[in-house]
Scaffold this active site. Structure first.
Site, PDB file in Angstrom:
ATOM      1  N   HIS A 125       0.821  -1.225   0.000  1.00 33.81           N
ATOM      2  CA  HIS A 125       0.000   0.000   0.000  1.00 33.81           C
ATOM      3  C   HIS A 125       0.852   1.271   0.000  1.00 33.81           C
ATOM      4  CE1 HIS A 125      -3.757  -2.306   1.644  1.00 33.81           C
ATOM      5  NE2 HIS A 125      -3.531  -2.518   0.371  1.00 33.81           N
ATOM      6  N   ASN A 219      -3.876 -12.381  16.021  1.00 36.31           N
ATOM      7  CA  ASN A 219      -4.751 -11.206  16.085  1.00 36.31           C
ATOM      8  C   ASN A 219      -5.361 -11.135  17.489  1.00 36.31           C
ATOM      9  OD1 ASN A 219      -7.019  -9.278  15.522  1.00 36.31           O
ATOM     10  ND2 ASN A 219      -6.390  -9.626  13.406  1.00 36.31           N
TER      11      ASN A 219
HETATM   12  P1  OAD Z   1      -7.631  -2.815  10.284  1.00 35.37           P
HETATM   13  O1  OAD Z   1      -7.719  -1.601  11.142  1.00 35.37           O
HETATM   14  O2  OAD Z   1      -8.768  -3.126   9.382  1.00 35.37           O
HETATM   15  O3  OAD Z   1      -7.464  -4.078  11.223  1.00 35.37           O
HETATM   16  C1  OAD Z   1      -6.556  -4.111  12.278  1.00 35.37           C
HETATM   17  C2  OAD Z   1      -6.571  -5.514  12.842  1.00 35.37           C
HETATM   18  O4  OAD Z   1      -5.578  -5.559  13.850  1.00 35.37           O
HETATM   19  C3  OAD Z   1      -7.895  -5.923  13.493  1.00 35.37           C
HETATM   20  O5  OAD Z   1      -8.231  -7.218  13.033  1.00 35.37           O
HETATM   21  C4  OAD Z   1      -7.562  -5.933  14.991  1.00 35.37           C
HETATM   22  O6  OAD Z   1      -8.281  -6.945  15.690  1.00 35.37           O
HETATM   23  C5  OAD Z   1      -6.090  -6.252  14.956  1.00 35.37           C
HETATM   24  N1  OAD Z   1      -5.321  -5.787  16.113  1.00 35.37           N
HETATM   25  C6  OAD Z   1      -5.443  -4.640  16.828  1.00 35.37           C
HETATM   26  N2  OAD Z   1      -4.505  -4.545  17.769  1.00 35.37           N
HETATM   27  C7  OAD Z   1      -3.721  -5.656  17.662  1.00 35.37           C
HETATM   28  C8  OAD Z   1      -2.585  -6.155  18.354  1.00 35.37           C
HETATM   29  N3  OAD Z   1      -2.009  -5.489  19.337  1.00 35.37           N
HETATM   30  N4  OAD Z   1      -2.079  -7.345  17.944  1.00 35.37           N
HETATM   31  C9  OAD Z   1      -2.639  -8.045  16.943  1.00 35.37           C
HETATM   32  N5  OAD Z   1      -3.717  -7.633  16.257  1.00 35.37           N
HETATM   33  C10 OAD Z   1      -4.257  -6.459  16.608  1.00 35.37           C
HETATM   34  O7  OAD Z   1      -6.242  -2.747   9.501  1.00 35.37           O
HETATM   35  P2  OAD Z   1      -5.754  -3.526   8.213  1.00 35.37           P
HETATM   36  O8  OAD Z   1      -6.321  -4.893   8.141  1.00 35.37           O
HETATM   37  O9  OAD Z   1      -4.289  -3.370   8.140  1.00 35.37           O
HETATM   38  O10 OAD Z   1      -5.369   0.559   3.335  1.00 35.37           O
HETATM   39  O11 OAD Z   1      -6.413  -2.638   7.078  1.00 35.37           O
HETATM   40  C11 OAD Z   1      -6.097  -2.921   5.749  1.00 35.37           C
HETATM   41  C12 OAD Z   1      -6.059  -1.667   4.919  1.00 35.37           C
HETATM   42  O12 OAD Z   1      -7.244  -0.894   5.100  1.00 35.37           O
HETATM   43  C13 OAD Z   1      -4.958  -0.698   5.307  1.00 35.37           C
HETATM   44  O13 OAD Z   1      -3.729  -1.031   4.736  1.00 35.37           O
HETATM   45  C14 OAD Z   1      -5.459   0.593   4.754  1.00 35.37           C
HETATM   46  C15 OAD Z   1      -6.883   0.490   5.222  1.00 35.37           C
HETATM   47  O14 OAD Z   1      -7.779   1.230   4.629  1.00 35.37           O
HETATM   48  C16 OAD Z   1      -4.829   1.598   2.696  1.00 35.37           C
HETATM   49  O15 OAD Z   1      -4.376   2.583   3.240  1.00 35.37           O
HETATM   50  C17 OAD Z   1      -4.830   1.408   1.214  1.00 35.37           C
END
Ligand code: OAD
Length: 257
Positions: A125, A219
């Site tokens: 990204h 997660n």
């Molecule tokens: P999300 O904010 O959708 O998800 C974060 C995940 O991290 C969730 O499943 C939480 O349960 C988990 N989480 C939170 N704290 C944690 C911890 N300490 N240890 C382990 N897990 C934890 O973020 P992404 O999946 O990265 O795109 O989102 C994907 C994309 O959506 C991003 O790259 C961004 C966004 O829009 C762009 O900017 C193009």
């Protein structure tokens, strides 16, 4: 998870990793949460107080590039104050065991994996540290120093934009192809700190699985990827990944010693 369930899952994960020839990691915002970087979907559709379509889409940029730069400059300033956490460091340690048979595919733009020492990193990204000229297309690494309200290209004086993949935009073909190769060829896919709802990144999970890879999810909670996971390690990645690394060390030591 109870301590006993976690211990069993960690043993299981370490055993799989030990026999894996190729390892791929897909990471998301959760891996940086313990460093103090906000995740996306925990914020009620708002991102640091902004609607995502205003600050992370081509339409938002066309409407108000100043707002977009203010937002990204604030994110850059925030990232400049944070450090990689034990989860990032554990992933960098894992890479040392597999060398060039290890690929980290990250959706994060904060650069913390690289700062922790990961080498084979695909930032699918983009990166907060990079800018792209809207006129000549040149991409430059600008670090995290302040860039000003509407930075200009040093080569052609065109308007620069953040080198980030926004909603509605495609991924870089070469980077995405390399991510697909890694997912298609791995024996184990670790899915760390991602809600696995943003595509095409999330498709790496079924891609790896179809090729017979073992999927390990790390997660805080179950996610869209959980039904495809063979093993779940539910808790903070900054705790779970060092524990996994430790187990792996024990497993390797008991096998060789
Ligand atoms: P999300 O904010 O959708 O998800 C974060 C995940 O991290 C969730 O499943 C939480 O349960 C988990 N989480 C939170 N704290 C944690 C911890 N300490 N240890 C382990 N897990 C934890 O973020 P992404 O999946 O990265 O795109 O989102 C994907 C994309 O959506 C991003 O790259 C961004 C966004 O829009 C762009 O900017 C193009």
């Amino acid at each position: 998870m109870t301590d006993e369930e976690l211990n069993t899952a960690l043993d299981h994960a370490a055993r799989w990793l030990r026999v894996s020839k190729r390892v791929c990691v897909l990471s998301g915002a959760g891996v940086s949460a313990e460093s103090g970087v906000a995740t996306f979907r925990a914020s009620n559709g708002l991102w640091e107080g902004h609607r995502i379509e205003d600050v992370a889409s081509p339409d938002g940029w066309d409407r108000n590039p100043n707002l977009v730069w203010n937002f990204y400059n604030a994110r850059r300033a925030n990232v400049a104050t944070v450090k990689p956490n034990p989860g990032h460091h554990a992933i960098a340690e894992l890479e040392k065991r597999w060398g060039d048979r290890f690929t980290l595919v990250t959706q994060n733009v904060d650069g913390l994996h690289l700062e922790a020492g990961s080498v084979n990193v695909l930032e699918i990204h983009g990166s907060l540290r990079q800018t792209r000229c809207t006129v000549c297309g040149s991409v430059e690494n600008r670090g995290l120093d302040p860039l000003g309200e509407m930075p200009e290209c040093p080569q052609c004086h065109g308007v620069l934009r953040p080198h980030i993949v926004w909603f509605g935009e495609g991924l870089d073909d070469d980077i995405w192809s390399a991510a697909m190769v890694a997912a298609n060829g791995c024996d184990t896919l670790l899915v760390v700190g991602t809600s696995a709802v943003v595509y095409p990144a999330a498709s790496l999970v079924p891609i790896a699985r179809r090729k017979g890879a073992t999927v390990i999810e790390v997660n805080m909670t179950r996610t869209e990827a959980s039904s495809s996971a063979d093993i779940g390690l539910y808790g903070p990645s900054g705790v779970m990944l060092p524990k996994l690394l430790q187990k792996l060390g024990e497993t390797v030591a008991s096998a060789t010693g």
